[in-house]
Design a protein around this motif. Structure first.
Motif, PDB file in Angstrom:
ATOM      1  N   GLU A  35       0.824  -1.208   0.000  1.00 53.02           N
ATOM      2  CA  GLU A  35       0.000   0.000   0.000  1.00 53.02           C
ATOM      3  C   GLU A  35       0.861   1.262   0.000  1.00 53.02           C
ATOM      4  OE1 GLU A  35      -2.699   2.326  -0.505  1.00 53.02           O
ATOM      5  OE2 GLU A  35      -3.606   0.379   0.010  1.00 53.02           O
ATOM      6  N   GLN A  36       0.515   2.213  -0.882  1.00 50.06           N
ATOM      7  CA  GLN A  36       1.288   3.450  -0.994  1.00 50.06           C
ATOM      8  C   GLN A  36       0.561   4.665  -0.405  1.00 50.06           C
ATOM      9  OE1 GLN A  36       4.545   3.392  -2.315  1.00 50.06           O
ATOM     10  NE2 GLN A  36       4.075   1.214  -2.075  1.00 50.06           N
ATOM     11  N   LEU A  37      -0.719   4.520  -0.072  1.00 53.77           N
ATOM     12  CA  LEU A  37      -1.489   5.651   0.459  1.00 53.77           C
ATOM     13  C   LEU A  37      -1.818   5.422   1.933  1.00 53.77           C
ATOM     14  CD1 LEU A  37      -4.018   6.282  -2.474  1.00 53.77           C
ATOM     15  CD2 LEU A  37      -1.801   7.372  -2.088  1.00 53.77           C
ATOM     16  N   TYR A  38      -1.918   6.501   2.671  1.00 57.85           N
ATOM     17  CA  TYR A  38      -2.319   6.416   4.079  1.00 57.85           C
ATOM     18  C   TYR A  38      -3.816   6.684   4.191  1.00 57.85           C
ATOM     19  CZ  TYR A  38      -3.017   7.498   8.993  1.00 57.85           C
ATOM     20  OH  TYR A  38      -3.494   7.499  10.269  1.00 57.85           O
ATOM     21  N   VAL A 150       4.053   6.532   4.775  1.00 57.74           N
ATOM     22  CA  VAL A 150       5.487   6.405   5.051  1.00 57.74           C
ATOM     23  C   VAL A 150       5.669   5.517   6.278  1.00 57.74           C
ATOM     24  CG1 VAL A 150       6.000   8.674   4.068  1.00 57.74           C
ATOM     25  CG2 VAL A 150       5.664   8.457   6.534  1.00 57.74           C
ATOM     26  N   ALA A 151       6.832   4.880   6.382  1.00 52.30           N
ATOM     27  CA  ALA A 151       7.108   4.020   7.529  1.00 52.30           C
ATOM     28  C   ALA A 151       7.833   4.802   8.620  1.00 52.30           C
ATOM     29  CB  ALA A 151       7.951   2.821   7.100  1.00 52.30           C
ATOM     30  N   ASP A 152       8.701   5.739   8.192  1.00 52.56           N
ATOM     31  CA  ASP A 152       9.479   6.514   9.149  1.00 52.56           C
ATOM     32  C   ASP A 152       9.629   7.930   8.602  1.00 52.56           C
ATOM     33  OD1 ASP A 152      11.234   7.608  10.932  1.00 52.56           O
ATOM     34  OD2 ASP A 152      12.945   6.361  10.366  1.00 52.56           O
ATOM     35  N   LEU A 153       8.817   8.836   9.109  1.00 49.94           N
ATOM     36  CA  LEU A 153       8.804  10.204   8.583  1.00 49.94           C
ATOM     37  C   LEU A 153      10.182  10.859   8.682  1.00 49.94           C
ATOM     38  CD1 LEU A 153       6.843  12.211   7.303  1.00 49.94           C
ATOM     39  CD2 LEU A 153       6.386  13.109   9.577  1.00 49.94           C
ATOM     40  N   ASP A 154      10.958  10.474   9.710  1.00 48.19           N
ATOM     41  CA  ASP A 154      12.298  11.047   9.876  1.00 48.19           C
ATOM     42  C   ASP A 154      13.240  10.704   8.721  1.00 48.19           C
ATOM     43  OD1 ASP A 154      11.707  12.314  12.169  1.00 48.19           O
ATOM     44  OD2 ASP A 154      12.791  10.986  13.520  1.00 48.19           O
ATOM     45  N   SER A 207      11.424  10.465  -1.231  1.00 49.62           N
ATOM     46  CA  SER A 207      12.302   9.330  -0.936  1.00 49.62           C
ATOM     47  C   SER A 207      12.225   8.961   0.529  1.00 49.62           C
ATOM     48  CB  SER A 207      13.758   9.666  -1.283  1.00 49.62           C
ATOM     49  OG  SER A 207      13.867  10.053  -2.632  1.00 49.62           O
ATOM     50  N   GLU A 208      12.256   7.669   0.794  1.00 51.34           N
ATOM     51  CA  GLU A 208      12.333   7.160   2.167  1.00 51.34           C
ATOM     52  C   GLU A 208      13.202   5.912   2.135  1.00 51.34           C
ATOM     53  OE1 GLU A 208       9.548   5.295   5.727  1.00 51.34           O
ATOM     54  OE2 GLU A 208       8.686   5.668   3.761  1.00 51.34           O
ATOM     55  N   SER A 245       2.892  10.281  12.020  1.00 51.31           N
ATOM     56  CA  SER A 245       4.216   9.704  11.736  1.00 51.31           C
ATOM     57  C   SER A 245       4.172   8.706  10.581  1.00 51.31           C
ATOM     58  CB  SER A 245       4.771   9.016  12.983  1.00 51.31           C
ATOM     59  OG  SER A 245       3.968   7.898  13.327  1.00 51.31           O
ATOM     60  N   GLU A 246       2.955   8.421  10.077  1.00 51.53           N
ATOM     61  CA  GLU A 246       2.797   7.405   9.022  1.00 51.53           C
ATOM     62  C   GLU A 246       2.387   8.001   7.684  1.00 51.53           C
ATOM     63  OE1 GLU A 246       0.019   4.493  10.519  1.00 51.53           O
ATOM     64  OE2 GLU A 246       0.921   4.571  12.511  1.00 51.53           O
ATOM     65  N   MET A 247       2.371   9.343   7.563  1.00 53.39           N
ATOM     66  CA  MET A 247       1.893   9.948   6.321  1.00 53.39           C
ATOM     67  C   MET A 247       2.618  11.249   6.001  1.00 53.39           C
ATOM     68  SD  MET A 247       0.186  12.710   7.836  1.00 53.39           S
ATOM     69  CE  MET A 247      -0.585  13.439   6.420  1.00 53.39           C
TER      70      MET A 247
END
Length: 276
Positions: A35-38, A150-154, A207-208, A245-247
């Motif tokens: 899945e690419q969308l939150y 996203v898995a890790d916004l940082d 990019s992540e 933190s996931e989007m």
């Protein structure tokens, strides 16, 4: 909600889910990928309320930049299914929203809005089209309010914005983006709400770590980058406290210069996402 749901499947395994409530894209899985969308698990699927996550359609107003409800009315009204088909290497759905007594009561224009979503391989194309069906000119803002998962916004960066001026809605000030946008480090920096002007056709790269999503747009002049950060997220009833933190929202938009259509004229804008 189940009556409203549309499932798209392309022959290569790419899939998407959409809802006629709001003409809303809920899910996109490229071929062979996750899945690419939150989509917020706390979204309420009720008439008159917007779904939190996926790709809401902002029309004919962006945010509170005008007298209408926030982000306009398109994302809270029922749309109709126009077409759904599977091709030899893609799948397509088209949905439509027309003016009604309800819309004309707050925005006195005759219009037809059409949203089409096409998936195939690792690409998603979303197209928004508006036609002025009335006798008088009309003016609107629009955005495809895309929530990327996203898995890790940082660990996320957005390339392609350097050199653009932007409006910082948090600080209520204009600024210049001097380099790529890096979302690393202090959590306090993550209360992000920026409208980048004059993006036009320049590609953006989100990019992540090793995952990269190329974001391209046509017809949309601006782009919005938004994340509520922990404090604002905690105040959103339809988001879990850690949802921020996931989007990351990367939105194709027309805000700085609203679109003007004379009687009978049409406008089309597109956002394309490709998992590289």
């Amino acid at each position: 909600m189940t009556d409203d749901l549309i499932t798209l499947q392309s022959p290569d395994g790419a899939s998407a889910r959409l809802s006629l409530h709001g003409g809303h894209l809920l899910s996109w899985k490229p071929a062979g990928a996750s899945e690419q969308l939150y989509l917020s698990p706390r979204s309420e699927y009720v008439p008159g309320k917007a779904i939190r996550g996926g790709v809401p359609v902002c029309f004919p107003q962006f945010s509170d930049r005008g007298p209408l409800p926030k982000h306009g009315f398109a994302r809270t009204l029922p749309w109709e299914l126009v077409q759904q088909q599977q091709g030899k290497d893609d799948a397509l759905v088209v949905m439509r929203l027309r003016d009604s007594e309800q819309t004309r009561a707050i925005w006195p224009h005759a219009f037809e809005l059409e949203l089409s979503a096409r998936i195939g391989g690792r690409t998603l194309d979303i197209e928004l089209a508006c036609e002025n069906l009335g006798e008088a000119p009309l003016q609107f803002m629009a955005a495809l309010h895309t929530y990327l998962r996203v898995a890790d916004l940082d660990a996320v960066s957005v390339e392609g914005l350097a050199g653009l001026r932007y409006w910082d809605s948090i600080k209520q000030a204009e600024a210049l983006q001097r380099m790529d946008l890096l979302l690393t480090g202090e959590k306090g920096v993550l209360d992000l709400d920026r409208i980048y002007f004059g993006v036009k056709d320049r590609p953006l790269l989100v990019s992540e770590d090793r995952r990269q999503v190329a974001v391209r747009q046509q017809g949309f002049e601006d782009a919005v980058v938004w994340n509520p950060g922990p404090e604002r997220c905690a105040k959103l009833a339809d988001m879990p406290p850690e949802g921020w933190s996931e989007m990351l929202c990367v939105e194709a938009a027309c805000i700085g210069r609203p679109i003007e259509l004379q009687a009978g004229e049409s406008w089309v804008g597109r956002q394309s996402l490709e998992l590289l």
